[in-house]
Motif scaffolding. Sequence first.
Motif, mmCIF file in Angstrom:
data_model
loop_
_atom_site.group_PDB
_atom_site.id
_atom_site.type_symbol
_atom_site.label_atom_id
_atom_site.label_comp_id
_atom_site.label_asym_id
_atom_site.label_seq_id
_atom_site.Cartn_x
_atom_site.Cartn_y
_atom_site.Cartn_z
ATOM 1 N N PRO A 104 0.841 -1.200 0.000
ATOM 2 C CA PRO A 104 0.000 0.000 0.000
ATOM 3 C C PRO A 104 0.879 1.253 0.000
ATOM 4 O O PRO A 104 1.899 1.304 0.682
ATOM 5 N N ALA A 105 0.475 2.240 -0.780
ATOM 6 C CA ALA A 105 1.241 3.477 -0.859
ATOM 7 C C ALA A 105 0.272 4.654 -0.903
ATOM 8 O O ALA A 105 -0.845 4.542 -1.407
ATOM 9 N N ARG A 106 0.734 5.783 -0.346
ATOM 10 C CA ARG A 106 -0.077 7.006 -0.361
ATOM 11 C C ARG A 106 0.826 8.186 -0.702
ATOM 12 O O ARG A 106 1.817 8.442 -0.025
ATOM 13 N N LEU A 107 0.479 8.878 -1.763
ATOM 14 C CA LEU A 107 1.158 10.096 -2.175
ATOM 15 C C LEU A 107 0.303 11.265 -1.724
ATOM 16 O O LEU A 107 -0.904 11.285 -1.972
ATOM 17 N N THR A 108 0.903 12.226 -1.024
ATOM 18 C CA THR A 108 0.167 13.419 -0.615
ATOM 19 C C THR A 108 0.833 14.641 -1.223
ATOM 20 O O THR A 108 2.061 14.738 -1.262
ATOM 21 N N ALA B 193 1.793 34.805 -11.408
ATOM 22 C CA ALA B 193 1.434 33.924 -10.302
ATOM 23 C C ALA B 193 2.622 33.080 -9.875
ATOM 24 O O ALA B 193 3.545 32.835 -10.656
ATOM 25 N N VAL B 194 2.546 32.645 -8.644
ATOM 26 C CA VAL B 194 3.482 31.665 -8.109
ATOM 27 C C VAL B 194 2.651 30.450 -7.708
ATOM 28 O O VAL B 194 1.596 30.590 -7.101
ATOM 29 N N ALA B 195 3.101 29.279 -8.111
ATOM 30 C CA ALA B 195 2.440 28.024 -7.737
ATOM 31 C C ALA B 195 3.480 27.146 -7.045
ATOM 32 O O ALA B 195 4.568 26.935 -7.571
ATOM 33 N N VAL B 196 3.133 26.668 -5.860
ATOM 34 C CA VAL B 196 4.034 25.834 -5.075
ATOM 35 C C VAL B 196 3.338 24.506 -4.809
ATOM 36 O O VAL B 196 2.195 24.479 -4.358
ATOM 37 N N THR B 197 4.038 23.414 -5.116
ATOM 38 C CA THR B 197 3.525 22.064 -4.879
ATOM 39 C C THR B 197 4.555 21.313 -4.056
ATOM 40 O O THR B 197 5.742 21.319 -4.385
ATOM 41 N N GLY B 198 4.109 20.701 -2.978
ATOM 42 C CA GLY B 198 5.025 19.937 -2.142
ATOM 43 C C GLY B 198 4.356 18.681 -1.627
ATOM 44 O O GLY B 198 3.153 18.644 -1.411
ATOM 45 N N GLY B 199 5.147 17.645 -1.457
ATOM 46 C CA GLY B 199 4.612 16.407 -0.907
ATOM 47 C C GLY B 199 5.443 15.229 -1.332
ATOM 48 O O GLY B 199 6.573 15.371 -1.798
ATOM 49 N N GLY B 200 4.862 14.076 -1.159
ATOM 50 C CA GLY B 200 5.543 12.853 -1.526
ATOM 51 C C GLY B 200 4.998 11.693 -0.731
ATOM 52 O O GLY B 200 3.921 11.759 -0.144
ATOM 53 N N LEU B 201 5.757 10.621 -0.690
ATOM 54 C CA LEU B 201 5.347 9.421 0.038
ATOM 55 C C LEU B 201 5.583 9.569 1.537
ATOM 56 O O LEU B 201 5.032 8.822 2.331
ATOM 57 N N ASP B 202 6.420 10.542 1.922
ATOM 58 C CA ASP B 202 6.744 10.752 3.332
ATOM 59 C C ASP B 202 5.668 11.507 4.092
ATOM 60 O O ASP B 202 5.727 11.602 5.309
ATOM 61 N N GLY B 203 4.711 12.092 3.407
ATOM 62 C CA GLY B 203 3.653 12.808 4.108
ATOM 63 C C GLY B 203 3.488 14.219 3.615
ATOM 64 O O GLY B 203 4.057 14.634 2.615
ATOM 65 N N ARG B 204 2.691 14.969 4.349
ATOM 66 C CA ARG B 204 2.316 16.323 3.968
ATOM 67 C C ARG B 204 3.468 17.298 4.117
ATOM 68 O O ARG B 204 4.318 17.153 4.974
#
Length: 166
Positions: free
Chosen positions: A106-110, A122-133
Amino acid sequence: MAECQRLLDRLYSQDLLGKPSGASALAGFEQGDSRLLEQVAAYDRAALGDALKWMDSLPVDCDQFTATDSAGEKRTVQVTEASVPDVGDAREGLHVTVRGTAADNPARLTLDIAAVRVGSSAVAVTGGGLDGREITSVQQGARQGTERLRTVLDGGTPSPQPTNLD
């Protein structure tokens, strides 16, 4: 479902707000299974407004849906609203969770996403991964990115390093 697929396509292509109409810059950082991506760009003002309205609709229109990856694996995707610092002229935030399997586990990408409009840029920022929020990093990136964008739009040169790092 088309709007939900559009979200996934734009996240994958790193053009969350659509194609820029002018200058743009993209920077990314990785640590372990986490990633932070910042894009700053000039847009057509109407198209940028439409992109922010679209983002605002996603927690309702794409609350939860099933996506199929290139290998035919099913993924459950959930989209909720996320808070964005009170910066810029307009802003939207999303929290996206993708659940499925990776290597038969099982895996969860956030992903936490913040988009801030300043004029027609505009500025757009995306952050996350398998390690959490990564909400704190995304909020800090949105705040600092907006400050730096305002400096540039006002004719200044931002510091090469942010001055208020935690």
